[in-house]
Design a protein around this motif. Sequence first.
Motif, mmCIF file in Angstrom:
data_model
loop_
_atom_site.group_PDB
_atom_site.id
_atom_site.type_symbol
_atom_site.label_atom_id
_atom_site.label_comp_id
_atom_site.label_asym_id
_atom_site.label_seq_id
_atom_site.Cartn_x
_atom_site.Cartn_y
_atom_site.Cartn_z
ATOM 1 N N ARG A 151 -47.001 19.702 -15.233
ATOM 2 C CA ARG A 151 -46.833 18.117 -15.062
ATOM 3 C C ARG A 151 -47.214 17.410 -13.789
ATOM 4 O O ARG A 151 -47.258 16.436 -13.632
ATOM 5 C CB ARG A 151 -45.222 17.599 -15.138
ATOM 6 N N GLY A 152 -47.888 18.458 -12.876
ATOM 7 C CA GLY A 152 -48.293 18.049 -11.571
ATOM 8 C C GLY A 152 -47.521 18.275 -10.366
ATOM 9 O O GLY A 152 -47.955 17.919 -9.368
ATOM 10 N N VAL A 153 -46.324 18.789 -10.689
ATOM 11 C CA VAL A 153 -45.282 19.170 -9.524
ATOM 12 C C VAL A 153 -46.040 19.864 -8.535
ATOM 13 O O VAL A 153 -46.422 20.944 -9.208
ATOM 14 C CB VAL A 153 -44.004 19.620 -10.009
ATOM 15 N N PRO A 154 -46.228 19.737 -7.386
ATOM 16 C CA PRO A 154 -46.742 20.600 -6.428
ATOM 17 C C PRO A 154 -46.049 22.139 -6.346
ATOM 18 O O PRO A 154 -44.897 22.317 -6.452
ATOM 19 C CB PRO A 154 -46.603 20.088 -4.968
ATOM 20 N N LEU A 155 -46.976 23.185 -6.323
ATOM 21 C CA LEU A 155 -46.585 24.525 -6.444
ATOM 22 C C LEU A 155 -45.618 24.694 -5.417
ATOM 23 O O LEU A 155 -44.672 25.713 -5.691
ATOM 24 C CB LEU A 155 -47.767 25.404 -6.170
ATOM 25 N N ALA A 156 -45.573 24.364 -4.032
ATOM 26 C CA ALA A 156 -44.702 24.451 -2.953
ATOM 27 C C ALA A 156 -43.228 23.973 -3.501
ATOM 28 O O ALA A 156 -42.506 24.777 -3.128
ATOM 29 C CB ALA A 156 -45.103 23.838 -1.825
ATOM 30 N N GLU A 157 -43.327 22.782 -4.238
ATOM 31 C CA GLU A 157 -41.895 22.289 -4.507
ATOM 32 C C GLU A 157 -41.497 23.292 -5.596
ATOM 33 O O GLU A 157 -40.264 23.533 -5.689
ATOM 34 C CB GLU A 157 -42.085 21.032 -5.001
ATOM 35 N N VAL A 158 -42.090 23.643 -6.643
ATOM 36 C CA VAL A 158 -41.846 24.550 -7.901
ATOM 37 C C VAL A 158 -41.334 25.965 -6.943
ATOM 38 O O VAL A 158 -40.315 26.465 -7.412
ATOM 39 C CB VAL A 158 -43.002 24.613 -8.881
ATOM 40 N N ALA A 159 -42.086 26.460 -6.095
ATOM 41 C CA ALA A 159 -41.848 27.729 -5.787
ATOM 42 C C ALA A 159 -40.325 27.644 -4.713
ATOM 43 O O ALA A 159 -39.650 28.682 -4.867
ATOM 44 C CB ALA A 159 -42.774 28.213 -4.608
ATOM 45 N N GLY A 160 -40.199 26.801 -4.040
ATOM 46 C CA GLY A 160 -38.706 26.614 -3.493
ATOM 47 C C GLY A 160 -37.761 26.406 -4.472
ATOM 48 O O GLY A 160 -36.852 27.183 -4.278
ATOM 49 N N GLY A 161 -37.945 25.765 -5.506
ATOM 50 C CA GLY A 161 -37.076 25.688 -6.482
ATOM 51 C C GLY A 161 -36.471 26.978 -7.266
ATOM 52 O O GLY A 161 -35.492 27.273 -7.475
ATOM 53 N N ALA A 162 -37.917 27.772 -7.486
ATOM 54 C CA ALA A 162 -37.694 29.072 -8.172
ATOM 55 C C ALA A 162 -37.025 30.277 -7.249
ATOM 56 O O ALA A 162 -36.028 30.821 -7.593
ATOM 57 C CB ALA A 162 -39.137 29.709 -8.408
ATOM 58 N N LEU A 163 -37.173 30.010 -5.786
ATOM 59 C CA LEU A 163 -36.479 30.886 -4.986
ATOM 60 C C LEU A 163 -34.953 30.418 -4.951
ATOM 61 O O LEU A 163 -34.213 31.434 -4.897
ATOM 62 C CB LEU A 163 -37.165 30.713 -3.668
ATOM 63 N N LEU A 164 -34.884 29.140 -4.838
ATOM 64 C CA LEU A 164 -33.339 28.784 -4.631
ATOM 65 C C LEU A 164 -32.556 29.372 -5.958
ATOM 66 O O LEU A 164 -31.631 30.005 -6.009
ATOM 67 C CB LEU A 164 -33.153 27.404 -4.946
ATOM 68 N N ARG A 165 -33.262 29.459 -7.386
ATOM 69 C CA ARG A 165 -32.690 29.706 -8.663
ATOM 70 C C ARG A 165 -32.363 31.357 -8.633
ATOM 71 O O ARG A 165 -31.537 31.708 -8.782
ATOM 72 C CB ARG A 165 -33.595 29.527 -9.593
ATOM 73 N N ALA A 166 -33.441 32.158 -7.821
ATOM 74 C CA ALA A 166 -33.280 33.527 -7.853
ATOM 75 C C ALA A 166 -32.277 34.228 -6.896
ATOM 76 O O ALA A 166 -31.406 34.865 -6.982
ATOM 77 C CB ALA A 166 -34.537 34.223 -7.404
ATOM 78 N N VAL A 167 -31.824 33.077 -5.688
ATOM 79 C CA VAL A 167 -31.034 33.384 -4.700
ATOM 80 C C VAL A 167 -29.615 33.143 -5.232
ATOM 81 O O VAL A 167 -28.801 34.055 -5.199
ATOM 82 C CB VAL A 167 -31.196 32.619 -3.380
ATOM 83 N N VAL A 168 -29.339 31.822 -5.929
ATOM 84 C CA VAL A 168 -28.118 31.875 -6.525
ATOM 85 C C VAL A 168 -27.648 32.832 -7.654
ATOM 86 O O VAL A 168 -26.601 33.170 -7.713
ATOM 87 C CB VAL A 168 -28.227 30.250 -7.233
ATOM 88 N N ALA A 169 -28.636 33.291 -8.382
ATOM 89 C CA ALA A 169 -28.475 34.302 -9.450
ATOM 90 C C ALA A 169 -27.971 35.540 -8.921
ATOM 91 O O ALA A 169 -27.468 36.336 -9.328
ATOM 92 C CB ALA A 169 -29.723 34.533 -10.345
#
Length: 662
Positions: free
Chosen positions: A587-605
Amino acid sequence: MSGPRSVVIHAHFYQPPREDPWLEEIPVQPSAAPFHDWNERIERECYRAVVAARIAGTDGRIARIVNTLEHVSFDVGPTLLSWLETAAPATYAAMLEADRTSSRAFDGHGNALAAPFHHVILPLAPRRDKLTEVRWGMADFRRRFGRQPEGMWLPETAVDDETLDVLAEAGIRFTILAPHQVEEAPPHGRPGLYHTAAGRTIAVCVYDGGLSHDVAFGPLVRDAERWTAALTAPGPAELIAVATDGETFGHHHRFGEMALAAMLAQTSARTDVRIENVAAWLARHPAHDPVRLRAPSSWSCAHGVERWRADCGCRMDPDGGLHQRWRAPLRSALDWLGGELHAHYEAEAADVFADPWATRDAYGDVLAGLRDLEDFLAEHCRAGGERAHQRAAELLEGERHTLGMFTSCGWFFDDLAGLESRQVLRYAARAVELAGSAADGLASALRSRLAEAVANHRADGSAADLFAQEAARGVDVVPAVAAGFAVARTVAAAASESVPPAFAVAADADTVVVRRRRTGARTRCTVVVERPRPAQIRARITAGVGMGRVFGLPDLPERARRATTPQLVHEIVDLWLVEEEAAQLSRGVPLAEVAGGALLRAVVALADDASALAVAQALDLSDLVDLLGHPIPFDVQTAFHRIRTDATRTAIAPLARRLGFD
C-alpha cells in the motif's frame, strides 16, 4: 567609444576536494544532508541549474531553458571537473558543449578558462611547484575542452610576479584580477599588459569591483533588470568585466541562475552591448596599457595572502568567536613536510627518471587521461619491470599528494577541525605513506610540528591529533577493500560494484588480489566470510596483508556496504515480515515504518516466547532497522524494558545491547 560596449561575466566554479585519497571517492558528509556530500548538493543547487537555467515568460511559466555558460566566461577547478565527469555526466557534458558553442561564436575563442590542477595559493609555492600546477592544469584542460587554454584563473586570484611569469612561460595569454590587486587599472576597463621581471608579458583583465560585489552579495543577482541597467549605464567603459564564484548562481542565492539567464537575454537583445569573453576581446584589441601589481595579493584577503598562513582576521564568521592561530603552525608544518618530501623524491627519482622534475611535469598528461600510465612509465623510467614501474608510479603519486596538501581550503575556513583542514592532512598522510622507508621518520617529525596547531575546541585537540586520525584511515584500506569484495560476492551478484575507484580486484575462491590503479601495486589476501545471521556478516583475513583482521559490515568501504545492503534487506523482509506487514508495503507504507512496527511486534512477543528463534527474529529485525539507517524506535525500547524480567533476562540478553541497553 565606437561600437557596442563589451561585457564579460566570469564565473569561477570550484569546490574543495573531498575524495578520500586512499579510496578516491567522497565519503558521506552528514552536514550536506539530505544529499550524500557537498559536491552532490551543490551540483543539484547550482551546476545543473546554470547549464539549464529557466527564463520565465510573462505569465511566470517557463519560456525557455538556456545553458548560460554559452554566454558566460567560466573556469572549473580540475578536481571538480573530475568529479562531475563521473558523478554528473550530463552537467559535465553541458559545460564542455558551452565552450564549443562559444568557440564557434567567437572565432575559436571559447568561454572556458583553465585553472591550476590544485587550488593552491601560488604566491606561497616555490616556482617549481607553480610550474607543475600550471602545466597539469593545462593538460587537464586540453583533454576536456580539446584545445589549448588562452586564459587561466588563479586560485583566489592570488598573484605575484613569479606566478604571472610562470603563466606567460607556459603560453597563457591572460588572467583576471581584482581592482585592488593592481596599482592602477587601465582606463575604460581595458585589459592591461604586465611585464614580468624575467621579461615576459601577459594580459591582465581587471574586473569591476563594485558590480562584482553586487552580483556576489546582492542586489543584482536577485534583479535581472537592475543588473542589465548597471551594465548598460552611460559611461566611458569599453569593457565591463564582472567576476564571481559560480556557486553564486543557485547555491549562495536560490534562483540566481534565473537572474543571470534573464540578464543575458535582456542584454543580448540590445545593440549597444556585446556579451563576450576576454579572449575574444583581446583578439580584437591586444593589451598595451601597462599595469603594475600589488603583490602578493588575492581577491578574498585584505591582507594579501595572509589568510593562508596567519591569523590575519579574515574568516567566514567574523562574530563566531573562533581564532585562527592554528593557520601559521599548520602552514609551517606542511611547508617543512613539502620540502622533505620533494627532497626525498629528487634523491630517489634521480635513479628512476632521467629528469625527475620534467617527468613530474609530464605526469600531468597521465592524470588528465591523455597518456596511458604504462606507456608513460616505459618512456620515462630508466629500468623496466613491474616492481621498478610500481615504485616510479608511487614516487609520482607521492608528489601529487604533496602538492594536494597545500589546497587553499585547508586554511580558508575558521576552524582547524573542519572538513577542509582535515582534507589537507589526509593528503599529507598519503604522501608520507608513499615515501617508503622514510615514512615513519617523516610522520613522527611532522606530528611534533603539527602539535603547535591547536583547534578551537579542546575535544578536537591539535593538528597532530587530526593527522593521526586521518592517517589511520589508510592503515587497513587494502584488506578492507578485499573484505568488502568478498562480502559482496557472497551476498550479492554485483561484487564489482563494491570496489572503490582507486582499486581493481580479482578473486579465485577465497584468494582476493587487490591492485591500486594509480601505481599497479598488488596485494594478496585470503578472506573467509562468516554469516551467523543474515545481516551479521563478517570477513576474516586469514592470510596475507591484514591477517587476523575481522571486518564487520560497518567496517567495509561504503561501496561494499551499498552493494550488499539491498540484498540483506530483501532477505530479512522475506524471512520475517508477516502477511499484514507485507500488505502495508504494497500500500506504499515506507519500509522503515513497517520495519519499526515489525520489530515492536517481535519484541512484545518475547514476553510469551523467548525461544532462540524468537530472539533471532528480533535481532534480524533490529538489523533491518539499522540497515535502513534509522535508530531503534522509542516504543521498541520501552516494550523491551517492560518484558525484561528475571524470567526472560537471560534468554533475551543478546538483544539488550542491540536495542541500546547495558
